[in-house]
Every structure is written in C-alpha cells, then in structure tokens.
Design a protein around this motif. Structure first.
Motif, PDB file in Angstrom:
ATOM      1  N   UNK A   1       0.851  -1.187   0.000  1.00 14.39           N
ATOM      2  CA  UNK A   1       0.000   0.000   0.000  1.00 14.39           C
ATOM      3  C   UNK A   1       0.880   1.226   0.000  1.00 14.39           C
ATOM      4  N   UNK A   2       0.440   2.250  -0.695  1.00 17.41           N
ATOM      5  CA  UNK A   2       1.139   3.525  -0.701  1.00 17.41           C
ATOM      6  C   UNK A   2       0.328   4.527   0.097  1.00 17.41           C
ATOM      7  N   UNK A   3       1.026   5.324   0.875  1.00 16.27           N
ATOM      8  CA  UNK A   3       0.399   6.387   1.647  1.00 16.27           C
ATOM      9  C   UNK A   3       1.339   7.586   1.575  1.00 16.27           C
ATOM     10  N   UNK A   4       0.769   8.737   1.348  1.00 15.82           N
ATOM     11  CA  UNK A   4       1.543   9.975   1.369  1.00 15.82           C
ATOM     12  C   UNK A   4       1.152  10.732   2.617  1.00 15.82           C
ATOM     13  N   UNK A   5       2.148  11.231   3.327  1.00 18.39           N
ATOM     14  CA  UNK A   5       1.901  12.061   4.501  1.00 18.39           C
ATOM     15  C   UNK A   5       2.415  13.449   4.178  1.00 18.39           C
TER      16      UNK A   5
ATOM     17  N   UNK B   1      -0.103  18.000  14.031  1.00 16.97           N
ATOM     18  CA  UNK B   1       0.267  16.790  14.763  1.00 16.97           C
ATOM     19  C   UNK B   1       1.434  16.113  14.049  1.00 16.97           C
ATOM     20  N   UNK B   2       2.627  16.370  14.526  1.00 16.75           N
ATOM     21  CA  UNK B   2       3.819  15.884  13.840  1.00 16.75           C
ATOM     22  C   UNK B   2       4.385  14.609  14.448  1.00 16.75           C
ATOM     23  N   UNK B   3       3.595  13.902  15.266  1.00 19.29           N
ATOM     24  CA  UNK B   3       4.076  12.663  15.889  1.00 19.29           C
ATOM     25  C   UNK B   3       4.550  11.645  14.863  1.00 19.29           C
ATOM     26  N   UNK B   4       3.774  11.472  13.789  1.00 13.34           N
ATOM     27  CA  UNK B   4       4.152  10.475  12.783  1.00 13.34           C
ATOM     28  C   UNK B   4       5.441  10.882  12.079  1.00 13.34           C
ATOM     29  N   UNK B   5       5.644  12.170  11.857  1.00 19.56           N
ATOM     30  CA  UNK B   5       6.877  12.633  11.226  1.00 19.56           C
ATOM     31  C   UNK B   5       8.069  12.400  12.148  1.00 19.56           C
ATOM     32  N   UNK B   6       7.869  12.629  13.429  1.00 23.34           N
ATOM     33  CA  UNK B   6       8.939  12.372  14.397  1.00 23.34           C
ATOM     34  C   UNK B   6       9.222  10.879  14.526  1.00 23.34           C
TER      35      UNK B   6
END
Length: 84
Positions: free
Chosen positions: A3-7, A35-40
């Motif tokens: 699966x592809x997901x773009x954040x 909410x930058x938790x996923x980026x961190x």
C-alpha cells in the motif's frame, strides 16, 4: 501486499486537496497539520522522503528508493523473501 500512503506536512489542507486532484493520485494522503508525531516517529527531516514500512510499522528501508528509481525490484526482493 503493498500500500502507498503519502503524509503531507503542508499546513494548508486545500493545497493538498488541489495537488491530489491535479495529479490524479489514487492512494491515501494523510495530513500531519499540527500533529507531527508520525513525522517524528519516522524521523522525517526533509521532503520528499521515501520509507518502506512493514505491516507492523517497522522501517524496512530508510531512505527507500524513489518510485522512479525502480522500487519494483526492491518490492519483488522483499516479497520473494517473505520478509515483508
């Protein structure tokens, strides 16, 4: 199995909407907004960055190949090893 997901870290939701519509992308785009938790979590420091993440959320390749760099071969390697 893949699966592809773009954040997107864009702060303007409509910018992302128009970008997706203009380019006719047909996979999920998630907005980090404030909410930058996923980026961190995935140590994203520059854009664009490509990561290959397994179904448990573990990083397989960082950075991963860009789609234009023949990432299909990497997918085939991982799928043939049943490690993905």
């Amino acid at each position: 199995k893949i699966n592809f997901v773009t954040i997107s870290g864009d702060k303007q939701e409509m910018n992302v909407y128009y970008y997706v519509q203009k380019n006719k992308y047909n996979w999920p785009f998630l907005l980090a907004l404030s909410d930058y938790d996923v980026l961190e979590k995935y140590d994203v420091k520059t854009y664009p960055i490509f990561l290959l993440i397994d179904e448990s959320g573990n990083i397989v390749d960082y950075p991963a190949l860009k789609p234009s760099q023949g990432i299909e071969m990497r997918f085939k390697q991982l799928l043939s090893k049943n490690s993905f």
